[in-house]
Scaffold this active site. Sequence first.
Site, mmCIF file in Angstrom:
data_model
loop_
_atom_site.group_PDB
_atom_site.id
_atom_site.type_symbol
_atom_site.label_atom_id
_atom_site.label_comp_id
_atom_site.label_asym_id
_atom_site.label_seq_id
_atom_site.Cartn_x
_atom_site.Cartn_y
_atom_site.Cartn_z
ATOM 1 N N GLU A 123 -0.967 -5.475 8.643
ATOM 2 C CA GLU A 123 0.037 -4.845 9.921
ATOM 3 C C GLU A 123 -0.698 -4.996 11.116
ATOM 4 O O GLU A 123 -2.061 -5.150 11.326
ATOM 5 C CB GLU A 123 -0.051 -3.538 9.652
ATOM 6 C CG GLU A 123 0.810 -3.167 8.367
ATOM 7 C CD GLU A 123 0.910 -1.618 8.203
ATOM 8 O OE1 GLU A 123 1.650 -1.403 6.952
ATOM 9 O OE2 GLU A 123 0.661 -1.001 9.096
ATOM 10 N N LYS B 153 -1.349 -9.447 3.155
ATOM 11 C CA LYS B 153 -0.353 -9.065 4.129
ATOM 12 C C LYS B 153 -1.198 -7.872 4.811
ATOM 13 O O LYS B 153 -1.964 -7.205 4.418
ATOM 14 C CB LYS B 153 1.344 -8.403 3.835
ATOM 15 C CG LYS B 153 1.891 -8.022 4.923
ATOM 16 C CD LYS B 153 3.264 -7.544 4.410
ATOM 17 C CE LYS B 153 3.217 -6.053 3.953
ATOM 18 N NZ LYS B 153 2.994 -5.175 5.160
ATOM 19 N N GLU C 132 9.756 -4.359 10.421
ATOM 20 C CA GLU C 132 10.171 -2.946 9.738
ATOM 21 C C GLU C 132 10.725 -1.952 10.917
ATOM 22 O O GLU C 132 10.143 -1.873 12.085
ATOM 23 C CB GLU C 132 8.861 -2.322 9.220
ATOM 24 C CG GLU C 132 9.398 -1.034 8.607
ATOM 25 C CD GLU C 132 8.215 -0.552 7.664
ATOM 26 O OE1 GLU C 132 8.406 0.757 7.035
ATOM 27 O OE2 GLU C 132 7.114 -1.148 7.332
ATOM 28 N N ASP D 55 -0.738 -6.370 -0.087
ATOM 29 C CA ASP D 55 -1.272 -5.714 1.150
ATOM 30 C C ASP D 55 -2.376 -5.546 1.361
ATOM 31 O O ASP D 55 -3.334 -5.129 0.374
ATOM 32 C CB ASP D 55 -0.580 -4.237 1.264
ATOM 33 C CG ASP D 55 0.638 -4.132 2.032
ATOM 34 O OD1 ASP D 55 0.952 -5.161 2.848
ATOM 35 O OD2 ASP D 55 1.432 -3.327 2.054
ATOM 36 N N ASP E 261 0.841 -1.266 0.036
ATOM 37 C CA ASP E 261 -0.023 -0.063 -0.165
ATOM 38 C C ASP E 261 0.828 1.244 0.026
ATOM 39 O O ASP E 261 0.343 2.444 0.014
ATOM 40 C CB ASP E 261 -0.917 0.040 1.226
ATOM 41 C CG ASP E 261 -0.211 0.042 2.485
ATOM 42 O OD1 ASP E 261 0.952 -0.142 2.612
ATOM 43 O OD2 ASP E 261 -0.974 -0.033 3.419
ATOM 44 N N SER E 262 2.167 1.050 -0.089
ATOM 45 C CA SER E 262 3.154 2.193 -0.344
ATOM 46 C C SER E 262 2.814 2.785 -1.686
ATOM 47 O O SER E 262 3.452 3.780 -1.834
ATOM 48 C CB SER E 262 4.616 1.659 -0.114
ATOM 49 O OG SER E 262 4.649 0.435 -0.777
#
EC number: 2.1.2.11
Length: 273
Positions: free
Chosen positions: A112, A110, A180, A80, A41-42
Amino acid sequence: MKRSIPELLQSEQPLVMVTAYDYPGGLHAEAAGVDMILVGDSLGNVVLGYESTAPVTLSDMIHHSKAVRRGAPQTFLVVDMPFGTYHTGVTDAMRNAVRIIQETGADAVKMEGSTPEVLQVVDTLSRNGVPVVGHVGLMPQTATAQGGLRVQGKDDDTARRTLEGALALEAAGAFCVVLEAIPARLAKLITDRLQVPTVGIGAGINCDGQVLVTHDLLGIYEGEEKKIAKRYAEVGRVSREAIARYADEVRRREFPTRENSFVMKDDVLDKLY
């Protein structure tokens, strides 16, 4: 040939992961022989021009992931789940994850965090055949709550929470965990404790693999190099210079040349006058 999850888990060499957001990105990553591609999602920051990842939608992720898959049909693809797609309950998360897998051809999703709610989602997805990559340490989707984009795990509290979060994600069924922006020694401890692979970004050399944002490693954006990345090329500078040369040649009427132009017979042209 695409590597399966068991093959990734048994790899004796460090796993290589890069991000990709479009067809050429997937094409180049696969040609380079990476083990995994992450459609992160970057893309909100490096492709769509947002200040954070928060505005990225599920539709954005699906659209870009489909393009990456077309470019990289034989590489393990992780997508993501963007902010808000797994935070409103297990049913919504399952529905959104299934959409990603079905519509993009992704091999895993993925997410978080390691809150009880996220762990429940990881458990449900993994038990229902949706492979999940976990993510601890700095979490860009909720970075504001962590005090901004800064290193995590340097004090007793955040170090313990990061370690416990990684262990909890493994127990919930995550087959891999991204670490990270945490101290290298903490990353080594987590890697030693887990049975599943760790993939680091700004987490030192002792993780089971590494991931970088492609725009960082290619130098697409000029300026100061990020501490957690290494610039392997100067694509931004080369691109800017190439476009400037093109513009200059157009203004000087040096482009296009005869070699770039098509011809026609004189008698055909004469009939038009």
